[in-house]
Design a protein around this motif. Structure first.
Motif, PDB file in Angstrom:
ATOM      1  N   MET A 186       0.931  -0.977   0.097  1.00  0.00           N
ATOM      2  CA  MET A 186      -0.094   0.037   0.232  1.00  0.00           C
ATOM      3  C   MET A 186       0.790   1.452  -0.431  1.00  0.00           C
ATOM      4  O   MET A 186       1.822   1.732   0.626  1.00  0.00           O
ATOM      5  CB  MET A 186      -0.822  -0.207   1.382  1.00  0.00           C
ATOM      6  N   LEU A 187       0.400   2.037  -0.424  1.00  0.00           N
ATOM      7  CA  LEU A 187       1.700   3.490  -0.840  1.00  0.00           C
ATOM      8  C   LEU A 187       0.940   4.088  -0.218  1.00  0.00           C
ATOM      9  O   LEU A 187      -0.167   4.546   0.807  1.00  0.00           O
ATOM     10  CB  LEU A 187       1.061   4.230  -2.126  1.00  0.00           C
ATOM     11  N   TYR A 205       4.746   9.097  -2.650  1.00  0.00           N
ATOM     12  CA  TYR A 205       4.529  10.295  -3.100  1.00  0.00           C
ATOM     13  C   TYR A 205       3.970  11.191  -2.569  1.00  0.00           C
ATOM     14  O   TYR A 205       3.306  11.273  -1.071  1.00  0.00           O
ATOM     15  CB  TYR A 205       3.220   9.283  -4.369  1.00  0.00           C
ATOM     16  N   TYR A 206       3.372  12.481  -3.735  1.00  0.00           N
ATOM     17  CA  TYR A 206       2.858  13.560  -3.068  1.00  0.00           C
ATOM     18  C   TYR A 206       2.100  14.725  -3.621  1.00  0.00           C
ATOM     19  O   TYR A 206       1.777  13.907  -5.183  1.00  0.00           O
ATOM     20  CB  TYR A 206       3.317  14.468  -2.209  1.00  0.00           C
ATOM     21  N   ILE A 207       1.412  14.933  -3.615  1.00  0.00           N
ATOM     22  CA  ILE A 207       0.098  15.755  -4.995  1.00  0.00           C
ATOM     23  C   ILE A 207       0.924  17.272  -4.841  1.00  0.00           C
ATOM     24  O   ILE A 207       0.770  18.003  -3.668  1.00  0.00           O
ATOM     25  CB  ILE A 207      -0.960  15.549  -4.335  1.00  0.00           C
ATOM     26  N   ASN A 208       1.379  17.676  -5.624  1.00  0.00           N
ATOM     27  CA  ASN A 208       1.641  18.851  -6.407  1.00  0.00           C
ATOM     28  C   ASN A 208       0.444  19.952  -6.714  1.00  0.00           C
ATOM     29  O   ASN A 208      -0.707  19.799  -6.529  1.00  0.00           O
ATOM     30  CB  ASN A 208       1.694  19.224  -7.514  1.00  0.00           C
ATOM     31  N   VAL A 251       2.906  12.400  -7.902  1.00  0.00           N
ATOM     32  CA  VAL A 251       4.275  12.932  -7.604  1.00  0.00           C
ATOM     33  C   VAL A 251       5.171  11.590  -7.219  1.00  0.00           C
ATOM     34  O   VAL A 251       5.257  11.815  -6.085  1.00  0.00           O
ATOM     35  CB  VAL A 251       5.195  14.536  -7.705  1.00  0.00           C
ATOM     36  N   PHE A 252       5.610  10.735  -7.989  1.00  0.00           N
ATOM     37  CA  PHE A 252       6.325   9.477  -6.851  1.00  0.00           C
ATOM     38  C   PHE A 252       7.655   9.798  -6.223  1.00  0.00           C
ATOM     39  O   PHE A 252       7.980  10.945  -7.016  1.00  0.00           O
ATOM     40  CB  PHE A 252       6.342   8.577  -8.330  1.00  0.00           C
ATOM     41  N   HIS A 276       9.831   5.196  -5.623  1.00  0.00           N
ATOM     42  CA  HIS A 276      10.850   4.172  -7.586  1.00  0.00           C
ATOM     43  C   HIS A 276      11.815   3.152  -6.813  1.00  0.00           C
ATOM     44  O   HIS A 276      12.532   1.836  -8.267  1.00  0.00           O
ATOM     45  CB  HIS A 276      11.682   5.093  -7.485  1.00  0.00           C
ATOM     46  N   LEU A 277      12.699   3.523  -5.654  1.00  0.00           N
ATOM     47  CA  LEU A 277      13.573   2.225  -5.055  1.00  0.00           C
ATOM     48  C   LEU A 277      12.713   0.852  -5.066  1.00  0.00           C
ATOM     49  O   LEU A 277      13.327   0.261  -5.115  1.00  0.00           O
ATOM     50  CB  LEU A 277      14.220   3.004  -4.228  1.00  0.00           C
ATOM     51  N   LYS A 278      12.025   1.520  -3.973  1.00  0.00           N
ATOM     52  CA  LYS A 278      10.547   0.113  -3.948  1.00  0.00           C
ATOM     53  C   LYS A 278      10.877  -0.604  -4.953  1.00  0.00           C
ATOM     54  O   LYS A 278      10.097  -2.057  -4.874  1.00  0.00           O
ATOM     55  CB  LYS A 278       9.790   0.213  -2.900  1.00  0.00           C
TER      56      LYS A 278
END
Length: 50
Positions: A1-2, A8-11, A17-18, A23-25
Motif C-alpha cells: 500500500m502506498l 508520493y505527494y500531490i503537487n 508525484v512519486f 521508485h527504489l521500492k
C-alpha cells in the motif's frame, strides 16, 4: 500500500508525484523521465513524438 508523503505527494496541480523512495521500492526505471527517478534516465524526445 502506498503511503502519502513517503511514496508520493500531490503537487499544486493535483497530480500524484512519486518519490525516490517509491521508485527504489519498485526496483527499476520506467524511462518516463520521472522527477524523482534515482536512475536519472533522460526522456528520449524522439520516442515521445511517435
Amino acid at each position: 500500500m502506498l503511503e502519502e508523503h513517503v511514496d508520493y505527494y500531490i503537487n499544486d496541480d493535483g497530480n500524484f508525484v512519486f518519490t525516490e523512495a517509491y521508485h527504489l521500492k519498485r526496483g527499476f526505471c520506467c524511462k518516463n523521465g520521472c522527477l524523482h527517478c534515482p536512475w536519472k534516465q533522460p526522456v528520449n524526445q524522439e520516442e515521445t513524438k511517435k
